[in-house]
Design an enzyme around this catalytic site. Structure first.
Site, PDB file in Angstrom:
ATOM      1  N   GLY A   1       0.829  -1.204   0.000  1.00  0.00           N
ATOM      2  CA  GLY A   1       0.000   0.000   0.000  1.00  0.00           C
ATOM      3  C   GLY A   1       0.860   1.248   0.000  1.00  0.00           C
ATOM      4  N   GLU A   2       0.344   2.322   0.583  1.00  0.00           N
ATOM      5  CA  GLU A   2       1.041   3.609   0.710  1.00  0.00           C
ATOM      6  C   GLU A   2       1.217   4.323  -0.627  1.00  0.00           C
ATOM      7  OE1 GLU A   2       4.854   3.124   2.585  1.00  0.00           O
ATOM      8  OE2 GLU A   2       4.059   1.942   4.248  1.00  0.00           O
TER       9      GLU A   2
END
Length: 340
Positions: free
Chosen positions: A301-302
């Site tokens: 993610g991120e």
């Protein structure tokens, strides 16, 4: 001749066999189409990471406790996360948004405060948010993108941070794609064995509790996180602004799915950056008829997939703008006659 035909002709007459640059040719065509230009440009690339907490995280669906959300946001603000490293490496401006983290952050110039509440309610017991919170989230997400667009950005990536949001994504995908929850649930932060079975059982109970829901807005209200709904509003606004939309992994793709169900034309602006190792992502991309650029077995993610794909996107634009054509380079093209 329309812009699509002109772009394809420009790509096909570069000094290479037709199709020899593979996906770079598809990317060049897509970006030229989004910008309606034979000489597209990428200006002020920006990554937004929306962060929020989820009430469902208190039911054991994650390998990490809820406080990791705010700890990771502090890590983003201190420049220590993977997305910081990759954004810095590729000259992408990074913006962090507190959409609804269960923590009161000190004032910070690099943090956009758009907090709706200190996390959502547990959707095992009630809707994750109220209709008013849903609308507020959409408006805040759209407002953030409007401001970024005014600064000249025409390419924007979307990432997230929120313990529990793979559970939200799995159930949103199950509803919007009309497929069993088991086909949507993955390891998330690393749940396996009995913990993974528990995650699936909880989400099954949730579907039984809430019953039939069809509209993307109601599905997001019932199961989404504030960071997800703000991203939804932000993606829809990015499309209105004519931006290139970089979609990260499973969670961002699920949010994109909701945006697509709301406005199918958003697909024209989207580049899917990588295939997540989260088990539902491939099925979701197939549903969207989307081809990801990278497959690196990542599930972080991120927005990390967006940042890593960006140099290849730059290369696609560079070859379209700078590579010689057969005519300009005085190189003979492939013979038009077949040997008999």
């Amino acid at each position: 001749m329309n812009i699509e035909n002109q772009l394809q002709q420009k790509i096909d007459t570069k000094t290479k066999p037709i199709g020899a640059l593979g996906m770079l040719e598809k990317l060049a065509f897509k970006i030229g189409t989004i910008q309606s230009s034979l000489s597209p440009k990428l200006t002020a690339p920006t990554m937004i990471v929306f962060a929020g907490d989820h009430g469902i995280a208190n039911h054991g669906v994650s390998a990490y406790p809820q406080e990791v959300t705010h700890q990771m946001v502090l890590n983003f603000l201190n420049g220590g996360a993977a997305i910081n490293v990759f954004s810095k490496q590729h000259d992408i401006e990074l913006k962090i948004v507190d959409a609804g983290v269960n923590f009161d952050f000190p004032s910070n110039d690099t943090l956009i405060s758009a907090k709706i509440a200190n996390g959502t309610q547990s959707f095992l017991e009630e809707k994750a948010m109220t209709a008013a919170q849903f609308q507020d989230s959409i408006e805040k997400g759209a407002s953030i993108v409007k401001e970024i667009a005014q600064s000249g950005t025409n390419i924007i990536g979307f990432g997230e941070m929120g313990i529990g949001n793979t559970s939200s994504s799995a159930i949103i995908m199950s509803y919007l794609c009309n497929i069993p929850i088991e086909d949507c649930v993955g390891k998330g932060t690393g749940v396996e064995g009995d913990q993974l079975s528990n995650k699936i059982n909880i989400l099954k109970k949730t579907k039984d509790f809430h019953g039939t829901i069809t509209s993307p807005e109601e599905v997001l209200t019932t199961f989404g996180g504030f960071e997800m709904v703000q991203m939804y509003g932000a993606m829809l606004e990015a499309q209105r602004q004519g931006m290139i939309i970089l979609v990260d992994g499973f969670i961002a793709s699920t949010v994109f799915l909701a945006a697509y169900k709301t406005n199918p034309s958003i697909q024209k602006n989207a580049i899917f950056c990588h295939l997540s190792d989260e088990s539902g992502h491939l099925r979701l991309l197939n549903y969207l008829n989307a081809e990801p650029i990278l497959k690196l077995n990542m599930r972080l993610g991120e927005g990390t997939g967006c940042a890593l794909a960006y140099p290849l996107i730059k290369s696609a634009v560079a070859f379209l703008n700078e590579m010689a054509s057969f005519e300009s380079a005085s190189v003979s093209e492939k013979s038009q006659t077949e040997a008999s």
